[in-house]
Design an enzyme around this catalytic site. Structure first.
Site, PDB file in Angstrom:
ATOM      1  N   ASN A 153      -2.576 -23.797  30.471  1.00  9.40           N
ATOM      2  CA  ASN A 153      -1.269 -24.158  29.917  1.00  9.40           C
ATOM      3  C   ASN A 153      -0.180 -23.162  30.276  1.00  9.40           C
ATOM      4  O   ASN A 153       1.008 -23.487  30.209  1.00  9.40           O
ATOM      5  CB  ASN A 153      -1.362 -24.288  28.391  1.00  9.40           C
ATOM      6  N   GLN A 181      -3.602 -30.181  29.494  1.00 10.87           N
ATOM      7  CA  GLN A 181      -2.533 -29.924  30.462  1.00 10.87           C
ATOM      8  C   GLN A 181      -2.758 -30.639  31.787  1.00 10.87           C
ATOM      9  O   GLN A 181      -2.047 -30.389  32.763  1.00 10.87           O
ATOM     10  CB  GLN A 181      -2.403 -28.403  30.710  1.00 10.87           C
ATOM     11  N   HIS A 203       1.225 -35.638  22.805  1.00 14.05           N
ATOM     12  CA  HIS A 203       2.562 -35.058  22.947  1.00 14.05           C
ATOM     13  C   HIS A 203       2.720 -34.208  24.193  1.00 14.05           C
ATOM     14  O   HIS A 203       3.803 -33.665  24.449  1.00 14.05           O
ATOM     15  CB  HIS A 203       2.933 -34.259  21.687  1.00 14.05           C
ATOM     16  N   THR A 239      -7.886 -43.004   7.799  1.00  9.69           N
ATOM     17  CA  THR A 239      -7.132 -44.159   8.286  1.00  9.69           C
ATOM     18  C   THR A 239      -6.368 -43.803   9.557  1.00  9.69           C
ATOM     19  O   THR A 239      -5.702 -42.770   9.624  1.00  9.69           O
ATOM     20  CB  THR A 239      -6.126 -44.618   7.203  1.00  9.69           C
ATOM     21  N   CYS A 328       1.929 -21.497  20.860  1.00 12.80           N
ATOM     22  CA  CYS A 328       1.152 -21.085  19.676  1.00 12.80           C
ATOM     23  C   CYS A 328       0.995 -19.580  19.631  1.00 12.80           C
ATOM     24  O   CYS A 328       0.593 -19.027  18.628  1.00 12.80           O
ATOM     25  CB  CYS A 328      -0.203 -21.760  19.639  1.00 12.80           C
TER      26      CYS A 328
HETATM   27  C1  LIG Z   1      -4.811 -26.361  27.123  1.00 14.35           C
HETATM   28  C2  LIG Z   1      -4.409 -26.675  25.708  1.00 14.35           C
HETATM   29  N1  LIG Z   1      -5.378 -27.019  24.824  1.00 14.35           N
HETATM   30  C3  LIG Z   1      -5.056 -27.301  23.540  1.00 14.35           C
HETATM   31  C4  LIG Z   1      -3.745 -27.253  23.098  1.00 14.35           C
HETATM   32  C5  LIG Z   1      -3.453 -27.606  21.645  1.00 14.35           C
HETATM   33  O1  LIG Z   1      -2.746 -28.814  21.570  1.00 14.35           O
HETATM   34  P1  LIG Z   1      -2.389 -29.377  20.106  1.00 14.35           P
HETATM   35  O2  LIG Z   1      -1.714 -30.712  20.338  1.00 14.35           O
HETATM   36  O3  LIG Z   1      -1.445 -28.342  19.495  1.00 14.35           O
HETATM   37  O4  LIG Z   1      -3.676 -29.467  19.335  1.00 14.35           O
HETATM   38  C6  LIG Z   1      -2.720 -26.888  23.986  1.00 14.35           C
HETATM   39  C7  LIG Z   1      -1.290 -26.772  23.512  1.00 14.35           C
HETATM   40  N2  LIG Z   1      -0.595 -25.726  24.199  1.00 14.35           N
HETATM   41  C8  LIG Z   1       0.809 -25.559  23.880  1.00 14.35           C
HETATM   42  C9  LIG Z   1       1.004 -25.211  22.429  1.00 14.35           C
HETATM   43  S1  LIG Z   1       0.110 -23.781  22.001  1.00 14.35           S
HETATM   44  C10 LIG Z   1       1.442 -24.512  24.804  1.00 14.35           C
HETATM   45  O5  LIG Z   1       2.597 -24.113  24.551  1.00 14.35           O
HETATM   46  O6  LIG Z   1       0.784 -24.140  25.801  1.00 14.35           O
HETATM   47  C11 LIG Z   1      -3.055 -26.612  25.309  1.00 14.35           C
HETATM   48  O7  LIG Z   1      -2.105 -26.276  26.208  1.00 14.35           O
END
Ligand SMILES: Cc1ncc(COP(=O)(O)O)c(CN[C@@H](CS)C(=O)O)c1O
Length: 398
Positions: A153, A181, A203, A239, A328
């Protein structure tokens, strides 16, 4: 002008996706598990969404895709499910991952270590890539799972998932990849790569936040993380958020079409390259991990003498959103762990800025961002008491 360049953190919901989601708030709002027409009315578009998801990752009909809350939940479901099934109730006791995974993998593995599980964190090479041979060498008779991200990421680096999948298939070890990613950036084919599980979050490819998916190959089912109702065949109680599931299906459909992937590969990568080239014209700047083998939308650039957070503040003041690494970890002022994994020095690890583009960025936006970034670097370096232009020191620090 406002320019959003933090798409690896999250993306805008595609307006077409939003249109497809709208009916499920005030018109078709029944519980999918209800037997009456208010519930049954949700089924056609839920089936369509699942079809889009299967098609988007080339899952076989007999395989399963579980709708989860996000990639974090999907990652935890696999790692903790394997722990219950193959370690607590089996003869295995070892998991293999990499040093540069997202915290959703690393923290779950660290938790298992507190429970007595052995975890091997494989290093990446100087280009930030995990070499498949390291996986083969790390596998033992105790190995229960190999979990390696498909694309990083922060750097955008793409890992040899097809090669690792073959190693896991021939050695009979379960194989998971965090594809968060990857989807929407290059073709993701779970069958071609012999994957048992992949995780993803809507997202990241212009779907809504708060919904994700876990692909489970037939025969690789694991104990659920959540117990309760019979949703998802008992594999994920609770749900279903119908609107978000429909949104994720449409986002997958729009993001993984041949045309969309070609657009990412050609148009988005050209905008990324233009931004990157302009920044690299400044002295003592470097792309962390180099330019090869990356997702088309990402660049992680170190700018010596400019703290990442200072740069973000400057960009934000001019309407530009970027990050110093994963969102994060953005509150954490510690050096970027991914850059540390590359062996970069501490000062360098504080100077990374991540720009991650999307199909909604325009050339006009990139031209504006270039002007702002170049101005910010000159201003911030001028303010720095410690920065003195030393052309050779930067290159040797990586
Ligand atoms: C490789 C990878 N694996 C898991 C996540 C988590 O996705 P969630 O939808 O938050 O559960 C991410 C989310 N990385 C974001 C937010 S920390 C970034 O700024 O790089 C990711 O890149």
């Amino acid at each position: 002008m406002e320019v959003y360049l933090d798409n690896n953190a999250t993306t805008m919901v595609d307006p077409k996706v939003y249109e497809e989601m709208k009916p499920f708030f005030c018109d078709i709002y029944g519980n999918p598990n209800s037997l009456h027409k208010f519930g049954a009315g949700t089924h056609p578009k839920m089936v369509e969404a699942l079809d889009f998801l299967y098609e988007g990752i080339n899952a076989a009909d007999e395989d399963d895709i579980i709708i989860t809350g996000n990639a974090t939940e999907s990652n935890n479901t696999v790692i903790k499910g394997i722990w219950v099934d193959k370690i607590l109730n089996g003869d295995k006791n070892h998991i293999i991952t990499s040093e540069v995974e997202h915290p959703a993998i690393t923290a779950a593995c660290k938790f298992l270590e507190t429970q007595g599980v052995k975890v091997t964190y494989l290093p990446v090479n100087e280009e930030g890539i995990l070499e498949a041979s390291l996986v083969r060498d790390a596998i033992t008779e105790e190995t229960a799972l190999v979990t390696i991200m498909w694309a990083n990421n922060e750097t955008g680096k793409i890992f040899p998932i097809k090669e690792i999948g073959l190693i896991c298939k021939t050695t009979g070890v379960a194989f998971h990849s965090d594809a968060t990613q990857a989807i929407g950036k290059f073709p993701v084919d779970v069958q071609e790569c012999n994957l048992d599980y992949i995780s993803f979050s809507a997202h990241k490819f212009h779907g809504p936040k708060g919904v994700g998916g876990l692909y489970v190959k037939k025969g690789s089912e694991v104990t659920p993380l959540l117990h309760g109702g019979e949703q998802m065949g008992g594999n994920r109680a609770g749900t279903v958020d119908v609107a978000s599931m429909v949104g994720m299906g449409w986002a997958m459909h729009l993001a993984t079409s041949t045309m969309a992937l070609a657009y990412e590969k050609n148009h988005v990568s050209k905008l990324r390259d233009k931004l990157e080239a302009a920044i690299l014209e400044l002295p003592e700047t470097i792309v962390i991990g180099g330019k090869e083998n990356r997702t088309p939308n990402t660049t992680l650039i170190s700018i010596r003498g400019v703290e990442g957070e200072s740069m973000l503040w400057d960009l934000n003041q001019n309407g530009i959103g970027a990050s110093t690494g994963s969102a994060c970890a953005s509150e954490d002022l510690e050096a970027n762990p991914v850059m540390n994994a590359f062996g970069s020095d501490s000062e360098l690890a504080h100077t990374g800025v991540r720009f991650s583009l999307s199909r909604f960025n325009t050339e006009e936006q990139i031209d504006y961002a270039i002007k702002v970034v170049q101005g910010a670097v000159k201003r911030l370096r001028g303010l720095s008491s410690s920065y003195a232009y030393a052309p050779e020191s930067h290159k040797s620090a990586l």
